[in-house]
Enzyme design. Structure first.
Site, short mmCIF file in Angstrom:
data_model
loop_
_atom_site.label_atom_id
_atom_site.label_comp_id
_atom_site.label_asym_id
_atom_site.label_seq_id
_atom_site.Cartn_x
_atom_site.Cartn_y
_atom_site.Cartn_z
N ASP A 121 -7.97 5.36 -3.42
CA ASP A 121 -6.43 4.39 -2.62
C ASP A 121 -7.00 3.29 -3.79
OD1 ASP A 121 -6.01 2.11 -1.18
OD2 ASP A 121 -7.52 1.83 -0.10
N CYS A 156 0.62 -1.28 0.18
CA CYS A 156 0.03 0.00 0.15
C CYS A 156 0.90 1.35 0.37
CB CYS A 156 -1.33 0.15 1.32
SG CYS A 156 0.10 0.26 3.23
N HIS A 171 -3.15 0.40 7.23
CA HIS A 171 -2.79 0.97 5.53
C HIS A 171 -2.86 2.58 4.92
CE1 HIS A 171 -4.58 0.09 1.70
NE2 HIS A 171 -5.18 0.97 1.31
#
Length: 660
Positions: A470, A410, A454
């Protein structure tokens, strides 16, 4: 191993207790110190068994000096959680080398108590609490054993000393419970540590440097638990906002201490239903508080920074509960962006190949929203992979990731996307926190773990404000290497994987949920029993508006009453062995009374025994043995081992006795 039989029982109990005191600390100690401590305990064991001598005074002083020097070289200090605990463990072990008198034994035992308590600096779980009770009982048993005549290591006296130690703990339990409930609570942790109290114990950091980690390790530790009042957010909306990173130097994202702003200084438009929930946050020694995006209320003792991040006014050094209201449909600062330049800043000549790519994509779009979607399509359509083992990045991490490796997790995607947005003139920043969470099927709360940590991006668009993007979420499932990572994003995949597990693994997983539910109660009502909890309990008991003076008076009164009751019960029951002897003898008398042989009030046990023999001549041997054993146990000065052996025989003889 015959030499172990020569080991005195008190010494064996004490060394076993000290070994168990040290055991929970071993994972936190350097390898050399763990080896040294275990060596000292083993050396003392061999000495007590008569195998080796103890070091002389000169050697003991030399060992202390060398040990302290080694600690200073390892930790650069002797204070703080890690270094201070290591020093205590080391001193406890070295004290065994000079333990010769009763005073030395007492010092070792009480130092063992203190070192055992320091284990709660590393873990405050229910398992640690139960383990501590067992170790304390063992140390108390060693004190009891040292008060007896010297005895070899044997099963019967060992169990006798342990039973007495546990009996003492049970007698102390009411007083401990009263002290726990009524002792005045102070806000914040009971103690603070100067050195490493600020060390983070979370899966997040206040900086992020993609390309420096070549292997991402999962942690199943709980970050926080969430109890919802009513409806729960959909899986795709479970973004838990944490530290926001906006400063970029070409390799590393970080933040700077920035000013605190009032909620009224933000332009937050919320739509749709609100989500009410309570978070139970595990201690992580930072000021960060986490909230479902986007929070609309401010908990007590909390504040907002200029990035709309919730911060506690003090470090979270203990379990912390707070209530929030959030809206998953929101607009944050949709009209005016303050300090716009800080969200566009990039070092000169940053990622030139990526800049050319952004220009190429921008030439094909007519708006910021279209460019954002074009970049996301690029990540989705090009062969980018989500992996926990990405290659390292060196000179220019964004260029190398976009055009060469194309493998990362991520933070790689959030960093590259945010840089691309800034190169396109769109204000952007990196948001870190947690994504997801799983419901405990045995209790009504959600568990968010450190493995759920994250990173994502936020871009600012006029009229829409800060919008969450995202980029990791656009990677196709076929290019996510581990099914566990795909299950975090796709609930259906998680359900399928759970169904495919063997029955014993599903049972183990369910047992883990049950343990977490129990541990959650422990954390809330024991570890998290703070001033607010105490006040709520006192109000429920009808003690409202009680100040600390009245609370102390109530505490002293309740402790005094508990001690009086315990003393009355102890003195009324008398010594445990005598009470059992009398009970067994009365059972013997009842068996004879059923055959018409009743003991007269003024008749001695010996006289009654002889009369019973005349009435039951076929039981002569057994009646005489039971009577003599009873008199021996009642009036002879026996050591614990002999007393226990005779008591065990008497219980068996009375149970098997059958008069004719």
């Amino acid at each position: 191993m015959g030499w172990l039989k020569r080991l005195p029982l008190p010494n064996a109990l004490l060394l076993a207790g000290i070994a168990l005191v040290v055991l929970p600390h071993l994972p936190h100690l350097p390898l050399w110190l763990s080896a040294a401590v275990l060596t000292v305990i083993g050396w003392r064991l061999l000495h007590d068994a008569g195998r080796v001598p103890l070091p002389n005074r000169f050697m003991r002083i030399l060992l202390v000096l060398l040990a302290i020097a080694a600690l200073l070289l390892t930790y650069r200090t002797l204070v703080g959680r890690e270094a201070g605990t290591a020093l205590l463990v080391l001193m406890l072990a070295l004290k065994l080398f000079e333990m010769r008198s009763w005073r030395d034994v007492t010092v070792v035992v009480f130092l063992g108590f203190f070192v055992m308590v320091t284990g709660f600096l590393f873990s405050q779980s229910l398992l640690m609490g139960a383990y501590t009770l067992v170790v304390v009982a063992l140390l108390i048993a060693s004190l009891i054993s040292f008060q007896q005549p010297s005895r070899p290591l044997a099963r019967e006296p060992l169990l006798g000393d342990l039973r007495l130690a546990f009996r003492l703990l049970v007698q102390a339990l009411p007083v401990a419970l009263i002290l726990f409930v009524l002792f005045p609570r102070i806000p914040g942790p009971l103690w603070g540590l100067p050195e490493d109290a600020g060390a983070s114990r979370t899966g997040l950091s206040d900086e992020m440097e993609p390309g420096r980690i070549s292997r991402l390790v999962d942690s199943n530790e709980v970050a926080f638990r969430v109890q919802f009042e009513g409806s729960r957010p959909a899986p795709a909306q479970r973004y838990w906002r944490g530290p926001i990173l906006w400063q970029y130097d070409g390799r590393k994202w970080q933040t700077e201490p920035n000013r605190i702003r009032l909620p009224q200084q933000f332009d937050l438009d919320s739509n749709g239903p609100a989500l009410e929930y309570q978070i139970t946050l595990e201690p992580h020694n930072r000021q960060w508080l986490f909230a479902l995006e986007m929070p609309a209320t401010l908990p007590e003792q909390a504040q907002l920074n200029s990035e709309y991040q919730l911060l506690s006014r003090r470090r979270i050094g203990e379990v912390f509960r707070y209530e929030l209201r959030s809206y998953t449909d929101y607009r944050l600062d949709p009209h005016v962006l303050l300090e716009r330049e800080r969200y566009l800043a990039l070092p000169p000549e940053t990622s030139p190949r990526t800049r050319e790519l952004v220009k190429e994509l921008g030439a094909q779009t007519t708006s910021s929203a279209q460019l954002i979607q074009s970049v996301l399509n690029y990540f989705s359509e090009q062969p980018f992979y989500y992996t926990r083992e990405p290659p390292l990045l060196f000179d220019d991490p964004v260029d190398e990731f976009i055009f060469e490796t194309r493998r990362g997790f991520c933070e790689h995607y959030a960093s590259a996307f945010t840089v691309m947005m800034r190169q396109a003139g769109i204000p952007a920043r990196v948001v870190t926190g947690y994504y997801g969470g799983e419901m405990n099927p045995l209790a009504d709360y959600m568990i968010v773990r450190q493995s759920d940590a994250h990173a994502w991006s936020e871009v600012w668009l006029r009229g829409r404000g800060w919008v969450r993007i995202d980029p990791t979420g656009v990677i196709p499932p076929s290019r996510i290497e581990l099914s566990a990572d795909l299950a975090q994003r796709e609930p259906a995949v998680r359900s399928r994987l759970n169904a495919e597990r063997p029955w014993w693994l599903r049972s183990l997983h369910r047992a883990g949920y049950a343990w977490d539910a129990v541990n959650n109660r422990w954390q809330q009502w024991v570890v998290g029993y703070n001033q607010n909890r105490q006040n709520a309990l006192l109000r429920a008991l009808g003690l409202e508006d009680i100040d600390w003076r009245k609370l102390v008076f109530l505490l002293m009164a309740m402790v005094s009453l508990a001690l009086l009751i315990i003393a009355a019960l102890v003195f009324r029951s008398g010594p445990g062995a005598d009470k059992r002897v009398n009970r067994l003898y009365r059972r013997f008398l009842r068996k004879l009374a059923r055959r018409g042989i009743t003991k007269l009030p003024a008749e001695t046990p010996s006289a009654f025994g002889e009369r019973a023999i005349r009435e039951q001549p076929e039981k002569t041997g057994r009646i005489r043995q039971i009577t003599q054993t009873y008199l021996l146990l009642r009036y002879a000065d026996l050591d614990t081992q002999t007393q226990h052996r005779h008591l065990k025989w008497l219980a068996r003889a009375v149970r098997q006795f059958r008069p004719e």
